[in-house]
Write an enzyme that holds these catalytic residues in place. Structure first.
Site, PDB file in Angstrom:
ATOM      1  NE  ARG A  57     -24.934  41.287  -9.214  1.00 13.53           N
ATOM      2  CZ  ARG A  57     -24.963  40.203  -9.973  1.00 13.53           C
ATOM      3  NH1 ARG A  57     -23.921  39.402 -10.001  1.00 13.53           N
ATOM      4  NH2 ARG A  57     -26.009  39.917 -10.678  1.00 13.53           N
ATOM      5  CE  LYS A  79     -29.584  28.949 -10.825  1.00 10.92           C
ATOM      6  NZ  LYS A  79     -29.529  30.034 -11.791  1.00 10.92           N
ATOM      7  CD  GLU A  81     -20.782  29.878   0.812  1.00 12.54           C
ATOM      8  OE1 GLU A  81     -21.231  30.887   0.260  1.00 12.54           O
ATOM      9  OE2 GLU A  81     -19.916  29.880   1.703  1.00 12.54           O
ATOM     10  CE  LYS A 141     -18.729  31.262  -2.725  1.00 13.69           C
ATOM     11  NZ  LYS A 141     -19.276  31.987  -1.590  1.00 13.69           N
ATOM     12  CB  CYS A 168     -71.773  25.928  -0.930  1.00 10.99           C
ATOM     13  SG  CYS A 168     -73.127  24.770  -0.696  1.00 10.99           S
ATOM     14  CE  LYS A 213     -26.411  31.646  -7.838  1.00 11.31           C
ATOM     15  NZ  LYS A 213     -27.552  32.537  -7.921  1.00 11.31           N
ATOM     16  CB  CYS A 242     -73.040  24.399  -4.315  1.00 13.30           C
ATOM     17  SG  CYS A 242     -71.922  23.108  -3.729  1.00 13.30           S
ATOM     18  CB  CYS A 287     -75.181  20.257  -2.532  1.00 17.64           C
ATOM     19  SG  CYS A 287     -75.153  21.978  -2.000  1.00 17.64           S
TER      20      CYS A 287
HETATM   21  S1  IVH Z   1     -20.386  33.827  -4.284  1.00 13.72           S
HETATM   22  C1  IVH Z   1     -17.445  36.182  -7.135  1.00 13.72           C
HETATM   23  N1  IVH Z   1     -22.049  32.513  -2.779  1.00 13.72           N
HETATM   24  O1  IVH Z   1     -25.410  34.514  -6.694  1.00 13.72           O
HETATM   25  C2  IVH Z   1     -18.813  35.619  -6.974  1.00 13.72           C
HETATM   26  N2  IVH Z   1     -22.959  33.986  -4.387  1.00 13.72           N
HETATM   27  O2  IVH Z   1     -24.705  34.358  -9.568  1.00 13.72           O
HETATM   28  C3  IVH Z   1     -19.315  35.794  -5.609  1.00 13.72           C
HETATM   29  N3  IVH Z   1     -25.382  34.125  -4.362  1.00 13.72           N
HETATM   30  O3  IVH Z   1     -24.425  37.819  -7.152  1.00 13.72           O
HETATM   31  C4  IVH Z   1     -20.607  35.125  -5.401  1.00 13.72           C
HETATM   32  N4  IVH Z   1     -25.703  32.718  -2.711  1.00 13.72           N
HETATM   33  O4  IVH Z   1     -25.992  37.331  -5.233  1.00 13.72           O
HETATM   34  C5  IVH Z   1     -21.931  33.397  -3.772  1.00 13.72           C
HETATM   35  N5  IVH Z   1     -23.385  31.308  -1.326  1.00 13.72           N
HETATM   36  C6  IVH Z   1     -23.265  32.185  -2.325  1.00 13.72           C
HETATM   37  C7  IVH Z   1     -24.382  32.797  -2.932  1.00 13.72           C
HETATM   38  C8  IVH Z   1     -24.180  33.692  -3.972  1.00 13.72           C
HETATM   39  C9  IVH Z   1     -26.290  33.520  -3.582  1.00 13.72           C
HETATM   40  C10 IVH Z   1     -25.728  35.048  -5.439  1.00 13.72           C
HETATM   41  C11 IVH Z   1     -25.005  36.348  -5.358  1.00 13.72           C
HETATM   42  C12 IVH Z   1     -24.319  36.533  -6.666  1.00 13.72           C
HETATM   43  C13 IVH Z   1     -25.015  35.567  -7.552  1.00 13.72           C
HETATM   44  C14 IVH Z   1     -24.046  35.058  -8.586  1.00 13.72           C
END
Ligand code: IVH
Length: 686
Positions: free
Chosen positions: A148, A326, A125, A302, A438, A127, A420, A423
């Site tokens: 968090r 990343k 998915e 994951k 201008c 990030k 300007c 011109c």
């Molecule tokens: S899974 C146990 N999935 O990235 C870890 N995190 O660097 C659970 N984040 O604090 C995180 N998109 O805020 C997960 N598809 C995604 C994510 C995601 C963004 C953020 C999240 C987390 C941080 C970790």
């Protein structure tokens, strides 16, 4: 070993210790700016570099690791003002991979630990670049929302979370576990972020550096009414505490279940077999990144099977079963070398930053917009400064802020030129206005060129093959002074130009000929009246029916048109008062430019889609503004968010949470074909 060498080594160890301490101090400081103040000073890429250097040094000198090192914990202290929430299941972070190589290493490690030879199934998915949130549902009802924080203790933001439209206050269905903590990301779509910053800029208030900060700043408001006014949304990506053992046997299946409960889940979620599929997903998302209406800074993989996840377990602060791969950073630091001034179609004189070239989001950036003098002053930007450049999506790179402590002694203030640069006419900046202009009007070649480029553009007269370079040449050679001159061009004149053969000259003449047949709305848009964009041009055309009626309308009459206020009315009336403009219009019509003229428009309540409310979502094959204008022209209202009052949701590719909400509320959903049909036969049954 000589005594000399021994002391060298001791000196080296002291150096390492000092560097480690310096890095920790720096990182802690930047953590505080980022998490507590929502006001980072350096881009993420710089932060990552510091963190990596510290991790590397600690890996070589594990004896120097202390429990309070930033490598050993997750985030920041909760703010005092919010209540504290303890996370029974900690909210951990993710390990990062910055290259294909690092992702392959991750996969190799996973397979080794699992003892599998074949490919591993990963749930992939995007990030999301927002902030992590935990939503606690008890008996299907949202009872708590928490940030968090440091991963173990976060802030109680329940009141704020409840204002986010896409977060269900009550889950759908009835099969949910008694306690269900949903984990996911709260974020701000790009479009909403741009709107928010534009408004702030207009009001002279501070703008947000990026959507992430805007999201964080909006969620962590002590006044939930402010949060409610901000365009926040949410995607779920996991779970915390559960009163049952698990929701399903895989991550992907669990997410499907959350989706059935009414929780938005990324439509990009996919299950992939093996690391090579993951790498191509990463490439595909990187390519798609610019087209998404929200920012992502990578993709997350994951291990899909939950038994396998359990087997893999955790290391200190991150799961061994997941990784964030990343993307190149969208922000970077560089030096502002100079400022140049550009003159636009309306004479606006705008500053452009010339930068020390720097890679941002995988592209080398040399120029950035500085918006206007007010912005420059508010941000206190000077030539020679080290600046924070941001490039996201297809927007023009911009300078977000200055690092004041890196300002050289000889940094120069930026001054608005008096004349300007094109011109030489006087430049004026009316009191209280942000934009300097201008005063040369069509005498100024820059304005002339831009006016002609606009006239020829696709959404105006649509003169194919008349590109910017060609317009520059035509104006520079004195062949074209105003749009009407275009229709007097001859083949001989054209073939005398650079890179213009017989064939392209003929093509251009044909395109000019074709463009003569147009619509009143296009023509009104093409002639470049200040503040008359496509939507206003369409409204005008529809309301008055003929050019003559518009020309004869006074400001009061113009203001009776929906969406036309005193300022726009003054621009329209002023435009038609200019003899020069009248002359150009006369010559254009003489050259054969024509359009069907009709009756003035029916009253609003007679329009076929009067009183109907539409929401557009997902990637559509035409620009949203265009569809919006067409719907509005038929009397419809187009709004940004789905509510009970919405009649139709038009859904493109990869629709987001609005689609889910529409389904939840049982609103009629149209795909593009359905929309087309509706636009063609708006009087049909609907
Ligand atoms: S899974 C146990 N999935 O990235 C870890 N995190 O660097 C659970 N984040 O604090 C995180 N998109 O805020 C997960 N598809 C995604 C994510 C995601 C963004 C953020 C999240 C987390 C941080 C970790």
């Amino acid at each position: 070993m000589t005594p000399h060498k021994g002391s060298d080594r001791a000196g080296e160890a002291a150096d390492v210790r000092q560097r480690i301490e310096a890095l920790r101090k720096l990182i802690n400081y930047h953590n505080y700016r980022y998490y507590v103040l929502d006001d980072p000073e350096i881009p993420d890429s710089e932060y990552d570099r510091l963190m990596r250097e510290l991790e590397r040094l600690e890996a070589v000198h594990p004896e120097l690791i202390t429990p309070d090192s930033p490598t050993q914990r997750v985030g920041a202290e909760p703010l005092k003002e919010f209540g504290e929430v303890r996370h029974k299941v900690p909210m951990l972070s993710l390990a990062n991979a910055f290259s294909d190589e690092e992702l392959r290493e991750f996969d190799a490690r996973v397979r080794k630990l699992l003892g599998t030879k074949g490919p591993v199934a990963y749930a992939a998915e995007p990030k999301l670049d927002g902030l992590a949130i935990s939503l606690r549902y008890e008996k299907g009802v949202l009872v708590q929302g928490a940030t968090r924080g440091d991963g173990y203790r976060g802030e109680d933001v329940t009141a704020n979370v409840r204002t986010i439209d896409t977060i269900p206050l009550r889950l759908l269905g009835g099969e949910w576990p008694e306690v269900l903590e949903v984990r996911g990301e709260v974020f701000m779509p790009r479009s909403g972020f741009c709107r928010l910053n534009e408004e702030a800029r207009r009001r002279g208030e501070k703008t947000f550096a990026n959507p992430r900060n805007a999201a964080a700043g909006s969620l962590r408001q002590l006044d939930p009414r402010i949060t409610a006014s901000r365009p926040l949304t949410f995607f779920a990506y996991g779970w915390g505490e559960l009163s049952v053992e698990r929701l399903a046997d895989t991550h992907s299946e669990s997410m499907r279940i959350l989706r059935d409960y009414g929780l938005p889940v990324s439509p990009e979620l996919q299950v992939l077999e093996g690391v090579e599929a993951c790498l191509s997903y990463h490439r595909a998302m990187l390519e798609k990144r610019e087209r998404l209406d929200y920012e992502i800074d990578g993709v997350v993989f994951k291990v899909d099977d939950l038994d396998a996840q359990e087997k893999l377990g955790y290391v200190s602060r991150a799961p061994r079963w997941a990784i964030a791969h990343k993307f190149p950073a969208e922000e970077a630091l560089t030096v502002l070398r100079d400022v140049e001034w550009q003159v636009g179609r309306t004479g606006a004189v705008t500053p452009v930053a010339r930068l020390e070239p720097v890679e941002v989001g995988g592209v080398v950036v040399k120029n950035a917009t500085l918006h206007n003098m007010d912005e420059i002053e508010k941000k206190d930007i000077r030539i020679g400064d080290t600046v924070y450049v941001r490039r996201a999506g297809d927007v023009i790179p911009e300078i977000v802020r200055v690092l004041l402590d890196r300002r050289p002694a000889d940094a120069r203030r930026i001054r608005l030129p008096k004349k300007c640069p094109v011109c030489g006419s006087e430049v004026i900046k009316p009191e209280g206005e942000a934009i300097a202009r201008c005063t040369g009007g069509l005498f100024c070649p820059a304005q002339r060129k831009e006016a002609i480029k606009h006239f020829a553009s696709r959404r105006a007269m649509d003169i194919e093959g008349l590109g910017d370079k060609l317009v520059d040449q035509l104006v520079d050679k004195g062949l074209v002074h105003d749009p009407a001159d275009l229709y007097a061009l001859t083949k001989e004149q054209l073939t005398g130009l650079e890179r213009m053969g017989e064939k392209s000259a003929q093509n251009l003449l044909d395109a000019l000929e074709r463009s003569k047949e147009t619509t009143l709305a296009r023509f009104l848009y093409a002639i470049g009246i200040r503040e008359v964009g496509e939507a206003t041009a369409q409204t005008l055309a529809r309301h008055f029916g003929s050019l003559q009626a518009i020309e004869q309308a006074d400001e009061e009459t113009l203001q009776q048109v929906p969406d036309i206020g005193p300022v726009v009315a003054a621009y329209i009336a002023g435009f038609f008062r200019q003899p020069h403009n009248q002359e150009v219009i006369r010559r254009l019509r003489e050259a054969g430019v024509h359009w069907p003229e009709g009756e003035p428009a029916p009253k609003p309540e007679e329009l076929p889609l009067h009183g109907r409310s539409f929401v557009l979502t997902g990637a559509l094959s035409r620009p949203r503004e265009e569809i919006k204008a067409e719907l509005q022209a038929l009397g419809a209202k187009v709004t940004g968010s789905v509510s009970k009052k919405t009649d139709y949701v038009v859904v493109g590719e990869n629709p987001g949470s609005k689609y889910d909400k529409a389904r939840q509320l049982g609103i009629t959903i149209l795909d593009e074909a359905g929309l087309k049909k509706l636009l063609e036969e708006p009087d049909g049954r609907h």
